[in-house]
Write a protein that holds these residues in place. Structure first.
Motif, PDB file in Angstrom:
ATOM      1  N   THR A 153     -10.384   2.119  12.191  1.00 37.71           N
ATOM      2  CA  THR A 153      -9.832   1.128  13.099  1.00 37.71           C
ATOM      3  C   THR A 153     -10.271   1.481  14.519  1.00 37.71           C
ATOM      4  N   MET A 154     -10.012   0.577  15.447  1.00 38.52           N
ATOM      5  CA  MET A 154     -10.408   0.814  16.838  1.00 38.52           C
ATOM      6  C   MET A 154      -9.698   2.024  17.443  1.00 38.52           C
ATOM      7  N   ASP A 155      -8.517   2.381  16.895  1.00 42.16           N
ATOM      8  CA  ASP A 155      -7.818   3.564  17.405  1.00 42.16           C
ATOM      9  C   ASP A 155      -8.094   4.807  16.567  1.00 42.16           C
ATOM     10  N   GLY A 156      -9.138   4.761  15.728  1.00 47.48           N
ATOM     11  CA  GLY A 156      -9.617   5.951  15.034  1.00 47.48           C
ATOM     12  C   GLY A 156      -8.995   6.256  13.688  1.00 47.48           C
ATOM     13  N   LYS A 157      -8.165   5.369  13.134  1.00 50.37           N
ATOM     14  CA  LYS A 157      -7.575   5.629  11.818  1.00 50.37           C
ATOM     15  C   LYS A 157      -8.594   5.336  10.726  1.00 50.37           C
ATOM     16  N   ASN A 158      -8.680   6.238   9.764  1.00 50.39           N
ATOM     17  CA  ASN A 158      -9.593   6.102   8.639  1.00 50.39           C
ATOM     18  C   ASN A 158      -8.984   5.116   7.629  1.00 50.39           C
ATOM     19  N   ILE A 159      -9.593   3.959   7.479  1.00 53.20           N
ATOM     20  CA  ILE A 159      -9.041   2.931   6.597  1.00 53.20           C
ATOM     21  C   ILE A 159      -9.008   3.406   5.147  1.00 53.20           C
ATOM     22  N   GLU A 160      -9.962   4.240   4.755  1.00 53.48           N
ATOM     23  CA  GLU A 160      -9.966   4.726   3.374  1.00 53.48           C
ATOM     24  C   GLU A 160      -8.770   5.636   3.098  1.00 53.48           C
ATOM     25  N   LYS A 161      -8.288   6.326   4.099  1.00 49.50           N
ATOM     26  CA  LYS A 161      -7.123   7.201   3.910  1.00 49.50           C
ATOM     27  C   LYS A 161      -5.810   6.464   4.130  1.00 49.50           C
ATOM     28  N   GLU A 162      -5.792   5.502   5.038  1.00 51.74           N
ATOM     29  CA  GLU A 162      -4.538   4.858   5.411  1.00 51.74           C
ATOM     30  C   GLU A 162      -4.399   3.425   4.917  1.00 51.74           C
ATOM     31  N   GLY A 163      -5.489   2.755   4.601  1.00 46.44           N
ATOM     32  CA  GLY A 163      -5.415   1.358   4.209  1.00 46.44           C
ATOM     33  C   GLY A 163      -4.922   0.500   5.361  1.00 46.44           C
ATOM     34  N   VAL A 164      -4.565  -0.722   5.047  1.00 43.69           N
ATOM     35  CA  VAL A 164      -4.007  -1.640   6.037  1.00 43.69           C
ATOM     36  C   VAL A 164      -2.623  -2.037   5.557  1.00 43.69           C
ATOM     37  N   LYS A 165      -1.638  -1.860   6.432  1.00 43.70           N
ATOM     38  CA  LYS A 165      -0.263  -2.186   6.086  1.00 43.70           C
ATOM     39  C   LYS A 165       0.058  -3.616   6.535  1.00 43.70           C
ATOM     40  N   PRO A 166       0.802  -4.350   5.717  1.00 45.16           N
ATOM     41  CA  PRO A 166       1.178  -5.710   6.112  1.00 45.16           C
ATOM     42  C   PRO A 166       2.262  -5.687   7.189  1.00 45.16           C
ATOM     43  N   ASP A 167       2.365  -6.769   7.922  1.00 45.34           N
ATOM     44  CA  ASP A 167       3.466  -6.927   8.872  1.00 45.34           C
ATOM     45  C   ASP A 167       4.759  -7.246   8.130  1.00 45.34           C
ATOM     46  N   ILE A 168       4.627  -7.999   7.042  1.00 43.22           N
ATOM     47  CA  ILE A 168       5.780  -8.376   6.216  1.00 43.22           C
ATOM     48  C   ILE A 168       5.478  -7.931   4.790  1.00 43.22           C
ATOM     49  N   PHE A 169       6.254  -6.957   4.292  1.00 44.52           N
ATOM     50  CA  PHE A 169       6.019  -6.414   2.953  1.00 44.52           C
ATOM     51  C   PHE A 169       6.653  -7.316   1.905  1.00 44.52           C
ATOM     52  N   VAL A 170       5.840  -7.805   0.978  1.00 40.82           N
ATOM     53  CA  VAL A 170       6.308  -8.604  -0.164  1.00 40.82           C
ATOM     54  C   VAL A 170       5.458  -8.189  -1.356  1.00 40.82           C
ATOM     55  N   LYS A 171       6.123  -7.779  -2.419  1.00 39.12           N
ATOM     56  CA  LYS A 171       5.394  -7.335  -3.610  1.00 39.12           C
ATOM     57  C   LYS A 171       5.526  -8.356  -4.723  1.00 39.12           C
ATOM     58  N   ASN A 172       4.426  -8.691  -5.345  1.00 32.96           N
ATOM     59  CA  ASN A 172       4.436  -9.492  -6.567  1.00 32.96           C
ATOM     60  C   ASN A 172       4.578  -8.535  -7.735  1.00 32.96           C
ATOM     61  N   THR A 173       5.575  -8.759  -8.566  1.00 27.00           N
ATOM     62  CA  THR A 173       5.830  -7.869  -9.698  1.00 27.00           C
ATOM     63  C   THR A 173       5.205  -8.424 -10.980  1.00 27.00           C
ATOM     64  N   PHE A 174       5.228  -7.614 -12.001  1.00 30.83           N
ATOM     65  CA  PHE A 174       4.756  -8.043 -13.315  1.00 30.83           C
ATOM     66  C   PHE A 174       5.592  -9.216 -13.820  1.00 30.83           C
ATOM     67  N   GLU A 175       6.901  -9.134 -13.592  1.00 31.93           N
ATOM     68  CA  GLU A 175       7.791 -10.231 -13.996  1.00 31.93           C
ATOM     69  C   GLU A 175       7.426 -11.520 -13.271  1.00 31.93           C
ATOM     70  N   ASP A 176       7.052 -11.406 -11.980  1.00 30.06           N
ATOM     71  CA  ASP A 176       6.610 -12.590 -11.232  1.00 30.06           C
ATOM     72  C   ASP A 176       5.390 -13.215 -11.896  1.00 30.06           C
ATOM     73  N   ARG A 177       4.458 -12.390 -12.296  1.00 30.56           N
ATOM     74  CA  ARG A 177       3.249 -12.912 -12.934  1.00 30.56           C
ATOM     75  C   ARG A 177       3.564 -13.598 -14.259  1.00 30.56           C
ATOM     76  N   LEU A 178       4.462 -12.999 -15.032  1.00 27.12           N
ATOM     77  CA  LEU A 178       4.852 -13.610 -16.307  1.00 27.12           C
ATOM     78  C   LEU A 178       5.518 -14.966 -16.100  1.00 27.12           C
ATOM     79  N   ALA A 179       6.279 -15.080 -15.019  1.00 21.81           N
ATOM     80  CA  ALA A 179       6.996 -16.329 -14.726  1.00 21.81           C
ATOM     81  C   ALA A 179       6.169 -17.279 -13.861  1.00 21.81           C
TER      82      ALA A 179
END
Length: 104
Positions: free
Chosen positions: A60-86
Motif C-alpha cells: 500500500t502507499m503507507d508501506g503495508k505488504n498486501i500479501e501479509k495483511e490483505g485488504v480489510k473491508p470497511d463493513i464486515f459481512v460474511k456469506n456463510t455456507f448456509e447462505d449459499r444453500l439458501a
C-alpha cells in the motif's frame, strides 16, 4: 460506490481493493481478501517444463505488504455456507442497502 471483496478476492482483486481504499472511492463491504498477491515470472527448463519465481511484492502507499495483511473491508459481512444453500447473499444485500442509504 461500493466494492465487494471476500476470501476469494486475490491477486489483481486485492490490488483493486487497495487502490479503491487509498483513493477513497467508496465503502468496501465483505470479508478480508485472501492475501495471495505476488507477481511471478516463469523460467523454462531444458525438458520444456517451467517453474515460477516470485518477482516483486505489492504494498500500500503507507508501506503495508498486501500479501501479509490483505485488504480489510470497511463493513464486515460474511456469506456463510448456509447462505449459499439458501441462495442468499448478505454481502450483496448490505451493498445495496448502503447505496440506497447514501442516495437518500
Amino acid at each position: 460506490m461500493v466494492l465487494l471483496i471476500n476470501e476469494q478476492s486475490l491477486s489483481d482483486a486485492e490490488m483493486t481493493a487497495a487502490g479503491f481504499k487509498q483513493l477513497k472511492l467508496g465503502k468496501i463491504i465483505g470479508t478480508e481478501t485472501y492475501r495471495w498477491i505476488i507477481f511471478t515470472s516463469a523460467k523454462g527448463l531444458v525438458d520444456g517444463s517451467s517453474y515460477r519465481l516470485p518477482s516483486w511484492g505489492c504494498y500500500t502507499m503507507d508501506g503495508k505488504n498486501i500479501e501479509k495483511e490483505g485488504v480489510k473491508p470497511d463493513i464486515f459481512v460474511k456469506n456463510t455456507f448456509e447462505d449459499r444453500l439458501a441462495d442468499r447473499d448478505p454481502q450483496l444485500e448490505k451493498a445495496v442497502a448502503e447505496i440506497l442509504k447514501d442516495l437518500k
